[in-house]
Design an enzyme around this catalytic site. Structure first.
Site, PDB file in Angstrom:
ATOM      1  N   LYS A 197      62.148 -48.694 -34.758  1.00  0.00           N
ATOM      2  CA  LYS A 197      62.512 -49.454 -33.826  1.00  0.00           C
ATOM      3  C   LYS A 197      64.717 -48.685 -33.912  1.00  0.00           C
ATOM      4  CE  LYS A 197      59.811 -51.181 -33.084  1.00  0.00           C
ATOM      5  NZ  LYS A 197      58.538 -50.579 -31.543  1.00  0.00           N
ATOM      6  N   HIS A 206      59.120 -40.702 -37.789  1.00  0.00           N
ATOM      7  CA  HIS A 206      59.730 -41.629 -38.695  1.00  0.00           C
ATOM      8  C   HIS A 206      59.779 -41.044 -40.054  1.00  0.00           C
ATOM      9  CE1 HIS A 206      60.003 -43.879 -35.287  1.00  0.00           C
ATOM     10  NE2 HIS A 206      58.661 -44.687 -35.408  1.00  0.00           N
ATOM     11  N   SER A 236      64.005 -56.230 -34.120  1.00  0.00           N
ATOM     12  CA  SER A 236      63.346 -56.087 -32.985  1.00  0.00           C
ATOM     13  C   SER A 236      62.280 -55.073 -34.270  1.00  0.00           C
ATOM     14  CB  SER A 236      64.029 -54.286 -32.389  1.00  0.00           C
ATOM     15  OG  SER A 236      63.202 -53.751 -31.922  1.00  0.00           O
TER      16      SER A 236
HETATM   17  N1  LIG Z   1      67.453 -47.732 -22.512  1.00  0.00           N
HETATM   18  C1  LIG Z   1      66.706 -48.468 -23.651  1.00  0.00           C
HETATM   19  N2  LIG Z   1      67.907 -49.070 -23.632  1.00  0.00           N
HETATM   20  C2  LIG Z   1      68.782 -49.748 -24.573  1.00  0.00           C
HETATM   21  N3  LIG Z   1      67.597 -50.525 -25.659  1.00  0.00           N
HETATM   22  C3  LIG Z   1      66.356 -49.238 -25.399  1.00  0.00           C
HETATM   23  C4  LIG Z   1      65.683 -48.617 -24.697  1.00  0.00           C
HETATM   24  N4  LIG Z   1      65.076 -48.308 -24.380  1.00  0.00           N
HETATM   25  C5  LIG Z   1      64.507 -48.704 -25.150  1.00  0.00           C
HETATM   26  N5  LIG Z   1      65.178 -49.573 -25.901  1.00  0.00           N
HETATM   27  C6  LIG Z   1      64.834 -50.253 -27.312  1.00  0.00           C
HETATM   28  O1  LIG Z   1      64.986 -49.678 -29.044  1.00  0.00           O
HETATM   29  C7  LIG Z   1      64.245 -49.912 -29.662  1.00  0.00           C
HETATM   30  C8  LIG Z   1      62.734 -50.093 -29.848  1.00  0.00           C
HETATM   31  O2  LIG Z   1      63.397 -48.257 -30.995  1.00  0.00           O
HETATM   32  P1  LIG Z   1      62.036 -47.318 -30.388  1.00  0.00           P
HETATM   33  O3  LIG Z   1      61.870 -46.655 -29.381  1.00  0.00           O
HETATM   34  O4  LIG Z   1      62.876 -46.651 -31.801  1.00  0.00           O
HETATM   35  O5  LIG Z   1      60.997 -47.635 -31.414  1.00  0.00           O
HETATM   36  S1  LIG Z   1      59.706 -47.137 -31.934  1.00  0.00           S
HETATM   37  O6  LIG Z   1      60.246 -47.561 -33.935  1.00  0.00           O
HETATM   38  O7  LIG Z   1      59.322 -45.452 -31.238  1.00  0.00           O
HETATM   39  O8  LIG Z   1      58.516 -47.658 -31.747  1.00  0.00           O
HETATM   40  C9  LIG Z   1      63.667 -51.801 -28.450  1.00  0.00           C
HETATM   41  O9  LIG Z   1      64.615 -53.064 -29.331  1.00  0.00           O
HETATM   42  P2  LIG Z   1      64.982 -54.009 -29.595  1.00  0.00           P
HETATM   43  O10 LIG Z   1      64.470 -54.359 -27.395  1.00  0.00           O
HETATM   44  O11 LIG Z   1      65.784 -54.266 -29.498  1.00  0.00           O
HETATM   45  O12 LIG Z   1      63.186 -54.428 -29.922  1.00  0.00           O
HETATM   46  C10 LIG Z   1      64.023 -51.007 -27.051  1.00  0.00           C
HETATM   47  O13 LIG Z   1      64.037 -52.470 -26.221  1.00  0.00           O
END
Ligand SMILES: Nc1ncnc2c1ncn2[C@@H]1O[C@H](COP(=O)(O)OS(=O)(=O)O)[C@@H](OP(=O)(O)O)[C@H]1O
Length: 285
Positions: free
Chosen positions: A45, A104, A136
């Protein structure tokens, strides 16, 4: 707690998701990296898929991968996705180069070629402030549990996350273990908050790290497509449809909508204790 959770793997004090088995963790010890592997190492996340999208677009723009092909992306290295016939590390053996590998895992459990790269591997370590990560992760866990989510309260999740009892273990152990690599040129450290503040500069920085020579118009174009809104548009109607769950709010500071003063103080105390003097710090708004 369900029986599935009770039997979940705990290794070196870290709780793993159901997609990770003991055999897979064992296989990590002999997983062979390639000289041109690109690895995205992150706690959950923190912006893993966001970084993946940026890297994918850079590789395509630089002509290193075919625009129509996602064959070089397999998913999380240590997972065996139920829809796949084999665990990711096995599928990766046949994936075309350059492979983009997501993990991870911490350096302690990751393959030696990722923890101590000896070739030209490029490792992007992605981090995000722990309060937003907790929120998140809570929402992701609610979604994943579906009808069993009723058992999951925010106060309990928040405390478990802080105590390192949630899946992937302690956030602080995780980020600090990768932070040890900060002087190794195979590694670059990225923060969600920086990407949010100035996506153009971060795309430029990543392209330089990947030795992709792109002009400023191409960088700007990629940055535009990798904003939250830009990515959501792609997520909704194309190859990334299965990643829709990854896109929730995509903001910095959502934690303020969830944390009580007490939870905030507890987080600040651990943050101070674990990160003070390490040179690693995060922005929270
Ligand atoms: N382009 C862009 N801009 C801003 N934020 C973004 C973007 N793409 C993914 N996200 C946000 O990243 C969060 C998910 O993190 P991960 O991709 O690391 O998740 S995972 O652990 O691999 O499943 C999750 O955060 P939260 O919205 O706070 O839940 C996603 O919304």
């Amino acid at each position: 707690m369900s029986s599935a959770q009770l039997t979940r793997l705990v290794h070196n004090g870290v709780l793993y998701p159901g997609a990770v088995t003991r055999e897979i963790l064992e296989a990590m010890k002999t997983f062979q990296t390639r000289d041109d592997d690109i690895v995205i190492a992150s706690y959950a996340k923190t912006g893993t898929n966001w970084t993946l999208e940026i890297v994918t677009q850079i590789l395509q723009a630089a002509g290193r991968t075919a625009a129509s092909s996602d064959d070089h992306i397999i998913g999380k290295l240590e997972f065996h996705y139920p829809e796949n016939p084999h665990p990711s590390h096995v599928l990766l053996e046949d994936a075309p180069s350059p492979r983009v590998i997501l993990t991870h895992l911490t350096p302690r459990t990751a393959p030696p070629g990722i923890t101590n790269p000896r070739g030209k591997e490029k490792i992007l370590v992605v981090m995000r402030n722990p309060k937003d990560v907790a929120v998140s992760f809570y929402h992701f866990t609610l979604k994943r549990r579906g009808k069993n989510a009723g058992e999951l309260s925010w106060p309990k999740f928040c405390q478990d996350f802080l105590d390192g009892k949630e899946i992937h273990g302690s956030f602080f152990d995780h980020v600090l273990s990768w932070w040890q690599k900060r002087d190794d040129p195979h590694f670059i450290f990225l923060k969600f908050e920086d990407m949010k503040k100035d996506i153009n500069s971060e795309v430029k920085k990543i392209a330089k790290f990947l030795e992709a020579e792109l002009d400023s118009a191409t960088i700007a174009d990629i940055a535009e497509r990798c904003t939250f809104e830009g990515m959501k548009a792609t997520l909704d109607n194309s190859r990334y449809a299965d990643r829709r769950v990854m896109a929730r709010k995509g903001i910095v500071g959502d934690w303020k909508n969830y944390f009580t003063d007490e939870q905030n103080q507890a987080f600040d105390a651990v943050y101070e204790e674990r990160l003070k003097g390490t040179g690693l710090e995060f922005e929270f708004e």
